[in-house]
Design a protein around this motif. Structure first.
Motif, mmCIF file in Angstrom:
data_model
loop_
_atom_site.group_PDB
_atom_site.id
_atom_site.type_symbol
_atom_site.label_atom_id
_atom_site.label_comp_id
_atom_site.label_asym_id
_atom_site.label_seq_id
_atom_site.Cartn_x
_atom_site.Cartn_y
_atom_site.Cartn_z
ATOM 1 N N TRP A 1 0.862 -1.189 0.000
ATOM 2 C CA TRP A 1 0.000 0.000 0.000
ATOM 3 C C TRP A 1 0.896 1.235 0.000
ATOM 4 N N PRO A 2 0.898 1.978 -1.076
ATOM 5 C CA PRO A 2 1.908 3.020 -1.212
ATOM 6 C C PRO A 2 1.690 4.254 -0.337
ATOM 7 N N ALA A 3 0.447 4.506 0.084
ATOM 8 C CA ALA A 3 0.169 5.796 0.716
ATOM 9 C C ALA A 3 1.069 6.076 1.916
ATOM 10 N N TYR A 4 1.366 5.057 2.701
ATOM 11 C CA TYR A 4 2.178 5.308 3.891
ATOM 12 C C TYR A 4 3.531 4.630 3.808
ATOM 13 N N GLY A 5 4.094 4.665 2.622
ATOM 14 C CA GLY A 5 5.485 4.254 2.506
ATOM 15 C C GLY A 5 5.717 2.820 2.085
ATOM 16 N N GLY A 6 4.664 2.023 2.029
ATOM 17 C CA GLY A 6 4.860 0.636 1.624
ATOM 18 C C GLY A 6 5.943 -0.032 2.443
ATOM 19 N N GLU A 7 6.783 -0.776 1.791
ATOM 20 C CA GLU A 7 7.800 -1.509 2.530
ATOM 21 C C GLU A 7 8.777 -0.590 3.248
ATOM 22 N N ASP A 8 8.954 0.599 2.699
ATOM 23 C CA ASP A 8 9.918 1.517 3.301
ATOM 24 C C ASP A 8 9.487 2.013 4.673
ATOM 25 N N GLY A 9 8.199 1.973 4.922
ATOM 26 C CA GLY A 9 7.732 2.432 6.218
ATOM 27 C C GLY A 9 7.608 3.941 6.299
ATOM 28 N N LEU A 10 7.385 4.399 7.494
ATOM 29 C CA LEU A 10 7.112 5.809 7.742
ATOM 30 C C LEU A 10 8.044 6.305 8.839
ATOM 31 N N SER A 11 8.704 7.406 8.583
ATOM 32 C CA SER A 11 9.568 7.972 9.617
ATOM 33 C C SER A 11 8.893 9.170 10.261
ATOM 34 N N ILE A 12 8.985 9.243 11.559
ATOM 35 C CA ILE A 12 8.507 10.422 12.282
ATOM 36 C C ILE A 12 9.762 11.065 12.834
ATOM 37 N N TYR A 13 9.967 12.318 12.502
ATOM 38 C CA TYR A 13 11.270 12.865 12.846
ATOM 39 C C TYR A 13 11.435 13.140 14.326
ATOM 40 N N VAL A 14 10.353 13.560 14.939
ATOM 41 C CA VAL A 14 10.445 13.867 16.364
ATOM 42 C C VAL A 14 9.440 13.025 17.132
ATOM 43 N N ARG A 15 9.876 12.500 18.249
ATOM 44 C CA ARG A 15 8.988 11.654 19.061
ATOM 45 C C ARG A 15 7.768 12.460 19.489
ATOM 46 N N ASN A 16 6.632 11.768 19.595
ATOM 47 C CA ASN A 16 5.404 12.441 19.996
ATOM 48 C C ASN A 16 5.493 12.919 21.438
ATOM 49 N N GLY A 17 4.572 13.801 21.763
ATOM 50 C CA GLY A 17 4.660 14.432 23.074
ATOM 51 C C GLY A 17 3.717 13.845 24.090
ATOM 52 N N PHE A 18 4.084 14.022 25.357
ATOM 53 C CA PHE A 18 3.222 13.614 26.452
ATOM 54 C C PHE A 18 3.120 14.812 27.389
ATOM 55 N N PRO A 19 1.881 15.187 27.748
ATOM 56 C CA PRO A 19 1.739 16.419 28.531
ATOM 57 C C PRO A 19 2.646 16.427 29.759
ATOM 58 N N GLY A 20 3.420 17.453 29.873
ATOM 59 C CA GLY A 20 4.227 17.625 31.070
ATOM 60 C C GLY A 20 5.558 16.895 31.065
ATOM 61 N N LEU A 21 5.828 16.124 30.017
ATOM 62 C CA LEU A 21 7.091 15.395 29.990
ATOM 63 C C LEU A 21 7.852 15.706 28.717
ATOM 64 N N ASN A 22 9.144 15.527 28.790
ATOM 65 C CA ASN A 22 9.963 15.661 27.597
ATOM 66 C C ASN A 22 10.290 14.254 27.082
ATOM 67 N N THR A 23 9.537 13.832 26.097
ATOM 68 C CA THR A 23 9.667 12.443 25.651
ATOM 69 C C THR A 23 10.988 12.178 24.946
ATOM 70 N N LEU A 24 11.655 13.230 24.543
ATOM 71 C CA LEU A 24 12.925 13.027 23.848
ATOM 72 C C LEU A 24 14.021 12.618 24.817
ATOM 73 N N ASP A 25 13.805 12.940 26.087
ATOM 74 C CA ASP A 25 14.767 12.524 27.091
ATOM 75 C C ASP A 25 14.561 11.025 27.349
ATOM 76 N N PRO A 26 15.576 10.210 27.094
ATOM 77 C CA PRO A 26 15.380 8.764 27.195
ATOM 78 C C PRO A 26 14.764 8.321 28.508
ATOM 79 N N ILE A 27 15.224 8.891 29.601
ATOM 80 C CA ILE A 27 14.734 8.391 30.887
ATOM 81 C C ILE A 27 13.265 8.740 31.074
ATOM 82 N N GLN A 28 12.863 9.865 30.541
ATOM 83 C CA GLN A 28 11.447 10.221 30.695
ATOM 84 C C GLN A 28 10.569 9.331 29.827
ATOM 85 N N PHE A 29 11.061 9.035 28.634
ATOM 86 C CA PHE A 29 10.280 8.136 27.799
ATOM 87 C C PHE A 29 10.227 6.750 28.428
#
Ligand SMILES: Nc1ncnc2c1ncn2[C@@H]1O[C@H](COP(=O)(O)OP(=O)(O)OP(=O)(O)O)[C@@H](O)[C@H]1O
Ligand SMILES: Nc1ncnc2c1ncn2[C@@H]1O[C@H](COP(=O)(O)OP(=O)(O)OP(=O)(O)O)[C@@H](O)[C@H]1O
Ligand SMILES: [Mg+2]
Ligand SMILES: [Mg+2]
Lengths: 305, 229, 327, 358, 251
Positions: free
Chosen positions: C146-174
């Motif tokens: 299915w080509p719409a979302y990248g097919g075999e290549d998949g989909l990259s999200i450049y920045v991790r999604n957010g969680f209210p009040g936390l910094n999800t990019l910080d490994p320990i918080q995630f």
């Protein structure tokens, strides 16, 4: 599509079905009849192909290669039965899954260690090379006819072994209640080792026969494994006839699906999209087939509750 | 000489011991009734004899040799036939296949079994799983007979059988004993029926043999004390 | 206290202790590994509800894992490109908020589990294994082509999604987020196993006929279990996608189903903390052995083999003895 | 100061391991020959799994603190790793995969491709088909993004008609049905892109089918590692590549000799790409310090190194602008290998460069 | 005479050519024990399965507590109050005896979709289960896994589970089988009292028990009811003697 092409494709479908049966034959014995989930079956298939390639590279003889495939796979089968599988008959299916998954890892990487990371060469013997003409002007590779023959022979042989001989009865009895059949005086352990080795040998021969027209490489066994399971389950576990019919069904569905679906979609879609959608759907087709069969017959076509 | 001799058998399922010193002896052509209340160790004793269960102490001699080290298929081949508790027919196999699976040559063959149990002949092609309870019981008996044993172990072999059939079986057992000198160990609940067939009895209580003697010596008082009848 | 309880406490503490130690030692990658273990354990906890409790050997749980992953991928991709997911009949926007994504992942995979389960549960035993595999494979091939979302290549999200009040990019918080979800799932799964539903479900695994004759419908019990199981695994999929900031059809593959199952078996089927032990051990092996040799799969295989042959009842079964987990 | 730490994530186990091993070996050969002690290399096996690749990238960035990443073989793994790596300010040098998304809109100033854009070899095949006078091609590829790119690439250059266009299943091993379609289609030539084992199966079965139409394809199915497994069936087949072991320049000769001496086998396409990647990096290290990102990027863009391909330069999207050759499979002694028979495209860039805004 | 609580009308079931039940009509009245005897393979268990819902009938109808339950499933019939025991023990083998009994209690209560509260903490369920175990004499074995119980103990547990359901009717398929002489005697006494709670359709080969307990006896041969009547009538019936009882010493 011309009728002659259609006939040819049907023939291809049947052929691919018989080839599938050849690949599934060993599994029919081990999984279908003995009731053991052996994920490493694909590895035995690979062992056969690699043994054949190695021997054929040295001797140049396809016959010797086939014998080597048989011997190597049977030996590997016997060894893993005695060392591992034997301890798992009275265990949960899940333990068998984990153990034979571990065996896949060992076999795959072990083979890579021995033979390197590149595919090996294994070709069909010169005497069987090239196409022959069938009635109706169809050109058909001779070797594929040989594979069909081998598949049919093995199907008949297995059927006779399982349904007609006492050994077959004992194997099935052992699958139902090992302790009991032993208490009646059957050395079920030895019998199972033998049958397991036989199943492995069949896998090895299939690996060599089919490997000659495909690529002999590490990991070649895994897609085969899944397909073989699909075939057996469609046919109904424990039934050789079922496995055979299942193999033909899968072969036909797969071949005709990949040919006809894109044409079907081309009827009402633009060509590029049609080929792509058709191809996507056809790769799902055998799974749709399997799900469909199981929804209507929850124990496969010839399986018993 | 004794055909079978158990001396001081101890046996356990994992950590829980089930037998505490069982003694039993049996000569060729004798029938021994193994009795006791539910859960006292009768089936466990049977399993020890046919080597389905490994015992932890004592010795089992069959035909003059110590068989403790043998796997169960070797014991069976020495001539021990088993009709297990709960039938344990090979469910996916047909009646005929069940019977011939482990058959060994001898007077008992398919025809002879069908004569004893005509019902099995009628159902010959039917899957064992689909048989009635009593038919399965017949099948289990027939299957053991087809191995032509010299010692036959019957663990509740008449459970669920109609009275007529039960009578036929006891008659057959008597004939076996008389004609072929087969020895039998019988576990069964009907004292009355056992009296007609057994030579002597062993009674188990909490995993130990607490009484043994001839059938005639097993009087009301003994029966009342150990069997509750 | 029973040995298994002690062991469970130790296992439970294992991940956060590792993560905190890694934080002190400034080894963020170890935290990432601990996070991965927590998320995969969560997927295993999900599968274990169907597998351990219900006896439903699903080789199609990758379907839910993948759906959860794609729920995250698709929502976040739309949010990233500011294009709505759906314009008519009503507007659906993408989102980068974890809680919303989780909710969607849970709902989508629960619905899929309902559909797949309703069909698959007509079969049993090996047929069930294979029919669930079939549904998983259908989704796999669909995702690949299915080509719409990248097919075999998949989909990259450049920045991790957010969680209210936390910094999800910080490994320990995630990690903290993932671990909290795992802890909650373990708690709920533990209660579930001991609940009336758990009793009936487990009985239906052992003897469906018996359950029917006491007036309970095994099919319904199993279907509910399958849906709960799928939803938990779907949630794990969303978290896993967020860990990698990437989804691809590999999440749908039968190997993924197989791996989740391996965690469960390795840890001990039906043991509440089995998936935690299994996932942790598997990841540990993967990363320790991976560094040793090009042919490390051989060692991994040998180790797994030793576990099956000599450690009955999985890791927990061996360490805690053969006591039954549920009573 | 002046040191560069390189993290190589590549496939070293499982089915596709041969490619990763060659890239690694080529890369290591170059670093060994350069003897530059400032370059430190860590290698990890991605098992061909995207999630593992992502985690390894995290590990290399967070724990190993590498400056440059490289090594990935497969497009889908590259898609998983590259955006995240460049987002964290690391250089990524691709020794193999060149998905269109990273050449066009998704291009990045820290991302360099030293092999080709995915379409390139197929475009070269299309161009060759024109030169060879093919007017009616039957084309096939697996049904996944790289397969679609392949057919698109071929069609971009090819000017004739299509006798048929087929997408096969990924991992398919039996091609009887497709070969029957080819036979019946009235085509005058066949173009196929079937990497790995798929190509071996196809070629063996094709050779045995009695269909004798000329075949052309990208180098992947004819490369050194795989060719021995195809055997006779490949003899005489034309394939397109940006490299061949008989490209006549000094750098290439040295490379081929040294590689054989070091590893005891002929180098493959992938080895040449790994080798060039290392040399590009070494050349940049001569000129700039990696901590000065902008300068280092400029140094990479300059691409002043002796490529085994002869001339080599980057386009505006950091993808190669280079020549593509037509090779023919020949047998040298016991070994099957390739020799160049023509040049199909010169100074060719890719179709996506205009979409790239850096 | 009271209205029958369970009434079977013209029930038929064939397996291929075999007629396992052939136009069977039976009834069960409150407070009675109705014994069903007959040779092996006569179709007794088949009939029980048809009544309990495990097997669909080819024709005929089943009326229970004033309703036609023919179209209902096993589960629905169980909920309606049909309690069944199996000829071959059918229990959750990994569970303890108590857990098996709890399952029955849970089935009776019916509220199974509760995911949070521990089941063992539910007093009402626990009490019902323990009471049932006590009634069959398994109190001492409550915490033993079923797999570790002896054959006879499992047979008793089978009855205990049926008790926890507090059904309106018991369908018992050879409850005495596998019990020792003493066990049979006790169970006979127990069933004798149980009939006042709910009537019993009893399939049994233990003639001592049947003759001691049954208010009415029906004899099934080749799927057909060939005789029906009081214990004395049946005992005297020459057809029954020949087909079933044989030369048995009359107790
Ligand atoms: N598989 C087993 N695992 C653990 N304990 C067992 C097992 N089988 C039997 N036992 C225990 O061993 C003891 C003896 O059991 P056994 O089956 O020998 O009794 P039995 O005399 O045959 O009784 P019954 O008349 O009920 O068949 C019983 O207390 C039982 O609980
Ligand atoms: N599913 C089936 N398919 C074919 N035949 C069956 C099936 N189920 C039962 N039978 C046959 O139907 C007949 C009646 O079986 P049923 O189990 O009802 O007998 P029963 O009266 O309970 O006997 P018993 O006293 O031995 O338990 C038997 O001959 C049996 O072989
Ligand atoms: Mg017993
Ligand atoms: Mg019956």
């Amino acid at each position: 599509m011309t009728p002659i092409l259609l006939i040819e494709q049907v023939l291809n479908g049947l052929q691919s079905g018989v080839m599938l049966f050849l690949m599934a034959a060993g599994l029919t014995l081990i999984f279908g009849v003995m009731g053991l989930i052996n994920l490493a079956h694909g590895s035995l298939y690979m062992v056969g192909a690699f043994a054949a390639a190695a021997v054929s590279a040295v001797t140049g003889s396809f016959l010797l290669a086939l014998i080597a495939a048989l011997a190597a796979a049977a030996a590997a089968g016997a060894v893993i039965e005695v060392a591992v599988i034997r301890r798992l008959y009275d265990r949960d299916h899940l333990d068998q899954v984990l153990a034979t998954f571990a065996l896949i890892l060992i076999f795959s990487e072990g083979t890579r260690y021995l033979f390197g990371s590149f595919p090996l060469f294994l070709d069909i013997p010169k005497a069987l090379a090239g196409p022959v003409s069938l009635p109706g002007g169809i050109q058909y590779p001779l070797y594929r006819l040989v594979i069909i023959l081998a598949g049919l022979l093995i199907a008949l042989g297995l059927f006779a072994l399982i349904a007609r001989t006492r050994i077959g009865i004992q194997i099935r009895a052992g699958a139902a209640d090992r302790e009991m059949i032993a208490a009646l005086g059957i050395d079920i352990s030895r019998l199972y080792t033998l049958i397991f080795a036989l199943g492995a040998a069949l896998a090895g021969v299939a690996g060599a026969l089919v490997g000659a027209i495909q690529s002999v490489q590490v990991g070649m066994g895994e897609p085969v494994l899944i397909l073989a399971f699909v075939v057996i389950v469609i046919g109904g576990i424990g039934s050789i006839k079922g496995a055979f019919v299942g193999a033909l069904l899968v072969g036909l569905t797969d071949t005709l699906g990949s040919v006809l679906l894109p044409m079907f979609f081309a009827g009402f879609m633009e060509p590029a999209a049609a080929t792509s959608v058709g191809a996507s759907l056809s790769s799902m087709l055998i799974y749709i087939l399997m799900a469909g069969v199981l929804l209507f017959k929850p124990t496969g076509l010839f399986g018993e509750a | 000489m004794n055909l079978l001799e158990l001396r001081g058998i101890n046996a356990a399922y994992g950590p829980s011991q089930a037998l505490f010193g069982v003694d039993l002896a049996l000569k060729q052509g004798e029938v021994c009734a193994l009795m006791g209340r539910n859960g006292m160790g009768k089936s466990t004793t049977i399993k020890v004899i046919c080597r389905m269960l490994r015992h932890s102490g004592g010795e089992v001699r069959f035909d003059g040799r110590e068989i403790s080290a043998l796997p169960s298929h070797r014991a069976a081949r020495l001539g021990i036939g088993l009709v297990p508790e709960g039938r344990r027919c090979f469910a996916p196999l047909t009646v005929h296949e069940n019977l011939i699976a482990a058959a060994r040559p001898g007077p008992w063959d398919f025809a002879a079994v069908c004569e004893l149990f005509p019902r099995l002949g009628e159902r010959r092609g039917q899957q064992a799983a689909l048989l009635s309870g009593g038919e399965q019981q017949m099948l289990a008996i027939g299957r053991a007979l087809m191995t032509n044993p010299t010692l036959l172990l019957l663990d509740e072999a008449t459970e669920g059988l109609a009275p007529v059939v039960r009578q036929e079986i006891w008659a057959a057992v008597a004939k076996l004993k008389r004609d072929s000198g087969m020895a039998l160990i019988v576990v069964d609940k009907s004292l009355a029926e056992l009296r007609g067939i057994a030579d002597h009895a062993v009674i188990l209580e909490r995993g130990a043999s607490v009484w043994s003697g001839s059938m005639t010596a097993l009087d009301r008082q003994v029966a009342d004390q150990f069997l509750g009848v | 206290m029973r040995r298994e309880t002690l062991l469970n406490i130790a296992l439970f503490a294992l991940l956060p202790v590792t993560a905190l130690a890694a934080l002190l030692l400034d080894e963020p990658f170890i935290i990432t590994l601990a996070t991965k273990a927590a998320i995969l354990a969560l997927a295993g906890v999900g599968l274990n509800i169907a597998l351990g409790l219900g006896g439903l050997v699903s080789l199609g749980h990758a379907a839910f894992f993948g759906l959860g992953g794609y729920a995250m991928g698709i929502l976040a991709a739309h949010a990233q490109s500011y294009t709505p997911l759906l314009e008519s009949p009503f507007l659906i926007e993408g989102t980068k908020s974890m809680p919303v994504i989780w909710l969607v992942a849970i709902i989508v995979s629960a619905l899929a589990a309902l559909a797949i389960g309703a069909l698959s549960l007509r079969t049993s035993g090996v047929y069930f294994i294979m029919i669930t595999l079939a549904f998983g494979q259908m989704l796999f091939y669909f995702a690949i082509s299915w080509p719409a979302y990248g097919g075999e290549d998949g989909l990259s999200i450049y920045v991790r999604n957010g969680f209210p009040g936390l910094n999800t990019l910080d490994p320990i918080q995630f990690f903290a987020i993932a671990f909290a979800v795992l802890a909650l799932a373990l708690f709920l799964a533990g209660r579930l196993a001991k609940s009336p539903f758990g009793l009936a479900l487990s009985a239906a695994r052992q003897n469906p006929e018996r359950v029917e004759t006491v007036g309970l419908a095994p099919y319904r019990l199993r279907l509910v279990a399958f849906v709960i199981s799928g939803a938990v695994t779907g949630l794990a999929g969303a978290l896993f996608a967020d860990l990698n900031r990437f989804v691809s059809p590999v999440m749908f593959s039968w190997q993924t189903s197989g791996e989740i199952m391996i965690f469960v078996i390795l840890g001990g089927v039906g043991r509440l903390y089995g998936p935690v032990a299994g996932a942790a051990l598997f990841i540990l092996l993967e990363h320790v052995l991976g560094g040793l040799s090009e042919y490390w799969h051989v060692y991994l295989g040998l180790l797994l083999l030793l576990v099956v042959l000599f450690a009955r009842g999985g890791l927990i079964g061996t360490l805690a003895g053969r006591e039954v987990a549920h009573d | 100061e002046g040191k560069v730490k390189v993290g190589m994530i590549t496939t070293l186990s499982g089915g596709g391991a041969g490619l990763g091993i060659d890239v690694r070996d080529g890369f290591m050969l170059a670093t060994k020959m350069a003897g530059n002690a400032d370059l430190e290399l860590v290698v990890e096996d991605d098992q061909r799994k995207p999630d593992i690749a992502v985690q390894l990238a995290d590990k290399m960035i967070q724990s190993e603190k590498v400056d440059v990443l490289t090594g990935i073989i497969w497009s889908n793994l590259a898609m998983a790793v590259v955006p995240a790596a460049t987002a964290q300010g690391k250089f990524y040098l691709s020794p193999n995969a060149g998905p269109s998304a990273l050449a066009g809109k998704g291009c990045n100033k820290l991302y360099f491709n030293i092999a080709w854009q995915n379409d390139n070899l197929h475009e070269a095949a299309g161009a060759y088909a024109n030169d060879a006078g093919y007017r009616n091609s039957f084309i096939l590829a697996p049904n996944y993004p790289a397969g679609k790119d392949a057919l698109t690439g071929y069609k971009r250059m090819y000017e004739g008609e299509l006798a048929g266009e087929v997408y096969t299943e990924l991992g398919q091993t039996d091609y009887a049905a497709e070969i029957a379609q080819i036979r019946a289609s009235g085509a005058d030539s066949v173009f196929f892109f079937l990497p790995g084992g798929m190509g071996i199966s196809f070629l063996k079965q094709y050779a045995n089918s009695g269909v004798e139409l000329p075949v052309v394809g990208p180098a992947f199915s004819f490369d050194q590692g795989i060719l021995q497994a195809v055997g006779e069936a490949a003899l005489g087949i034309k394939n397109t590549s940006q490299w061949s072991k008989d490209i006549d320049n000094e750098a290439n000769q040295t490379f081929v000799e040294e590689f054989q001496a070091e590893y005891g086998r002929l180098p493959s396409l992938y080895a040449s790409q790994g080798y060039d990647t290392a040399n590009l990096l070494l050349s940049a290290m001569e000129k700039a310090d990696v901590s000065d990102q902008e300068a280092f990027q400029k140094a990479l863009e300059a691409a002043e190194f002796d490529s085994v391909r002869g001339k080599f330069k980057f386009g505006a999207n950091h993808h190669p602008v280079q020549d593509y050759y037509v090779r023919e499979v020949v047998k040298e002694g016991d070994v099957f290998t390739n020799k160049i028979v023509a040049t199909s495209l010169t100074d060719h860039a890719d179709a996506y460069v205009s979409e790239c805004k850096m | 005479m009271t209205e029958p609580i369970l009434e079977i009308r013209n029930l038929c079931k064939s397996f291929g050519a075999l007629k396992a039940t052939d136009d069977v009509s039976l009834s069960l009245r409150p407070g009675e024990i109705h014994a069903l005897i007959g040779p092996n393979g006569a179709g007794k268990s088949t009939l029980i399965k048809q009544i309990a819902g495990g097997l669909r009938s080819n024709s005929g109808s089943i009326h229970f507590a004033g309703h036609d339950v023919t179209p209902l499933s096993t589960v629905q019939r169980a909920r309606a109050g049909l309690g069944r025991t199996f000829q071959i023990s059918s229990l959750a083998m990994e569970y303890t005896a108590l857990q098996n009994a709890m399952l029955g209690a849970l089935g009776r209560e019916g509220r199974v979709m509760r995911f949070f509260a521990p089941v063992m903490g539910q007093r009402n369920l626990c009490d019902a289960a323990l009471a049932a175990l006590a009634r069959v004499g398994l109190s001492d074995h409550a915490t033993i896994r079923t797999a570790e119980l002896s054959h006879g103990q499992r047979r008793l547990l089978e009855v205990a589970v049926a008790l926890t359901l507090a059904p309106k009717v018991f369908l018992m398929d050879e409850p005495m089988a596998g019990l020792g002489a003493e066990g049979s005697k006790q169970l006979t006494g127990f069933l004798d009292e149980l009939r006042h709670e709910a009537p019993i359709l009893l399939v049994e080969h233990d003639m001592d028990a049947v003759f001691a307990l049954a208010d009415r006896i029906s004899v099934l041969v080749y799927g057909k009811v060939i005789a029906s009547g009081s214990a004395d009538e049946i005992r005297a019936d020459p057809m029954v003697r020949e087909a079933y009882l044989g030369a048995e010493e009359l107790a």
